[in-house]
Structure formats: C-alpha cells, structure tokens
Design an enzyme around this catalytic site. Structure first.
Site, PDB file in Angstrom:
ATOM      1  N   ARG A 107       0.829  -1.212   0.000  1.00  0.00           N
ATOM      2  CA  ARG A 107       0.000   0.000   0.000  1.00  0.00           C
ATOM      3  C   ARG A 107       0.864   1.261   0.000  1.00  0.00           C
ATOM      4  NH1 ARG A 107      -2.026  -3.790  -1.134  1.00  0.00           N
ATOM      5  NH2 ARG A 107      -3.899  -4.806  -0.353  1.00  0.00           N
ATOM      6  N   SER A 127     -11.338  -0.460   2.724  1.00  0.00           N
ATOM      7  CA  SER A 127     -10.597  -0.965   3.878  1.00  0.00           C
ATOM      8  C   SER A 127      -9.904   0.201   4.585  1.00  0.00           C
ATOM      9  CB  SER A 127      -9.567  -1.996   3.407  1.00  0.00           C
ATOM     10  OG  SER A 127      -8.794  -2.461   4.487  1.00  0.00           O
ATOM     11  N   GLU A 145      -5.139   2.950   5.915  1.00  0.00           N
ATOM     12  CA  GLU A 145      -4.979   2.734   4.475  1.00  0.00           C
ATOM     13  C   GLU A 145      -5.734   3.812   3.704  1.00  0.00           C
ATOM     14  OE1 GLU A 145      -6.492  -0.677   1.364  1.00  0.00           O
ATOM     15  OE2 GLU A 145      -5.462  -1.341   3.179  1.00  0.00           O
TER      16      GLU A 145
END
EC number: 1.3.1.98
Length: 284
Positions: free
Chosen positions: A153, A203, A274
């Site tokens: 990420r 998420s 995230e």
C-alpha cells in the site's frame, strides 16, 4: 463556485472546495495545473479510498475521471489514470490478457490504484507496471519500472510530488473463460464479505504484518456494529467503517482513533490507516 466533495467520495463525506476541475485529457490536465499554479490543489481519482474534512477547503481539486482511454499494444496496455479499475479488468478479459483478475471489484481508478499499490487476494497492481507517465513540476515525463518503488500500500507516488497521467502495463495471454471465472470468483467473495451496500471508503487500516488480520482482530474485540455518530464499524466486515447515516468526518476520525486504541491495548499493534485523509488541504 463551490462544490461539495461529499458528492464525489464513496463514503459521502466531504466539505466544499473552491474549484472542481474535470480535465478531458492529459493536455487539459497540464493546462489546468499551469493555470492553478498559485492555488493549492489536490488530485482525485474516483474518491473511493478517501476521507475529506467537513469544513470548506481553500483548494482546487482536479478530478481525473475523464482521463479514461485504453490502448492495447500486443500484450501491453496503455491506460489513462482516471480509468476505473473495473473497466480495465473487463477490457483485459475481452482482450484475453490475464493477471489482474484480483482487482475486479476494487473500486477506484487506475491512477489511485497505482498511487497506493492497491491489491487483494495476494496480488498487487504494481506487479504489472512497466512504466508510468507523470507530471513533475508541470513537466511530462516517463518513469521506467526500475525508477519506481512499490511496497505494501505504498509507492514512489505517495512519497514524491508526481501526478500520474498514463500507465503502461504488461500482461500474459489467457483464455477469456479462465479470466471470467477468476473475476466472478473474486467478485462473489467480495459480495459475501464486504459491505458493498453502504457508503464507505473501503478498507480502513493497513495490515501491520502478514499474519495479522485487522478485520478479525477488531471483530474479536466485539466491535462489529460499534458506532460513533453516523460512522459504524461494518457488521459484515470489521475492517470497514461505513456511513450508516449522516456520518461526519469527525465521527469517522473518532471511530478510527477508538479502534486503534483498542487494538493497541489488546494486541500491542499500532494500526496505520490505508484510507487517505484530506485535512486542512493536505493529504495524511
């Protein structure tokens, strides 16, 4: 003059911005940046992994959704940054180019996915990148794969002031039926496990390590369905925070902080977000 960003984010939260610009092509994007050089601005894809403050932001937003052209060059594909990931996956299926099936159903644009190196089910989009065209200080240039960092990420594009315009990607030939079967399987899993029926920003937290499943950890604390104001930990998947009705930026931030505190107390793990956060005109 002012435009509500709550109309442009998947979680339906966000204050007004001074200008919302939707360039029709890369040249228009370049021109807009030149015109806005003295005004702070942010780039937005489809607003699907984004949480924006409720107060007005004294910035311009350049939304790339109209930069959505795809060209095929053998087993290589040149795709503009505003192209929805879902559309790219369907295009690849028709072209019988396999590899990106895991991304089918991930909301958002190609540019946003490259920016954060989006992934699922063991795959990451960075694996397929050969080169990325960017605007650096208003100048267009190509970065080759060995000039680009991709992590979990994370990417070069989160660390440097680069605006993604186009991406050259490489895939392998595969039968359409095989690709479709994989895509259908991934979508079925998403529909079973994720709260796709409610507004969310996807998420919320990164996985801190390979063997630590954030959703399960939050669920083990009995927090499924826990709510602050209009923000709620999803009853379907505890790794998601949903807008259960008129949620505010502060509601979501308080819930994020609450979850981080509880997970730290129980597991000794610091959770990182995230989801991207815009506050005071800056990315966090």
């Amino acid at each position: 003059m002012f435009e509500k960003l709550s109309c442009h984010t998947s979680i339906k939260i966000g204050g007004r911005v001074k200008y919302l610009v939707l360039p029709n092509d890369v040249f228009s994007l370049e021109r807009a940046i030149t015109v806005l050089k003295d005004l702070p601005f942010q780039i937005m894809g489809l607003g699907t992994n984004l949480l924006v403050q409720d107060e007005d932001l004294d910035i311009a937003v350049l939304k790339t959704e109209r930069l959505n052209q795809i060209e095929i060059k053998g087993e290589k594909v040149l795709v503009e940054s505003g192209t929805p990931l879902k559309r790219l996956c369907l295009f690849l299926m028709e072209a019988e180019l396999g590899g990106l099936e895991f991304a089918y159903g991930i909301p958002g644009s190609v540019g946003g996915a490259i920016y954060m190196n989006a992934g699922a089910y063991g795959g990451e989009i960075g694996e397929f990148v050969e080169a990325v065209e960017v605007l650096r200080d208003g100048e267009k240039t190509w970065l080759s794969r060995n000039e680009i960092f991709f992590g979990y990420r994370d990417s070069t594009f989160k660390r440097e002031k680069l605006i993604i315009t186009r991406v050259m990607m490489s895939f392998k030939k595969e039968k359409k039926e095989t690709i479709k079967a994989k895509m259908d399987d991934y979508m079925r899993r998403r529909l079973e496990k994720q709260p796709l029926d409610l507004p969310s920003a996807g998420s919320v937290f990164k996985r801190p390590r390979e063997d630590f499943y954030v959703g399960k950890a939050i669920e083990s604390l009995g927090l499924k369905g826990y709510r602050i104001g209009g923000a709620q930990i999803s009853e379907k998947h505890a790794g998601f925070i949903v807008n259960a009705g008129s949620a505010t930026f502060d509601d979501v931030m308080k819930l994020i902080d609450f979850v981080r505190k509880k997970v730290k107390e129980k597991y000794g793990v610091e959770l990182e977000t995230e989801v991207e956060i815009w506050w005071n005109g800056r990315r966090w």
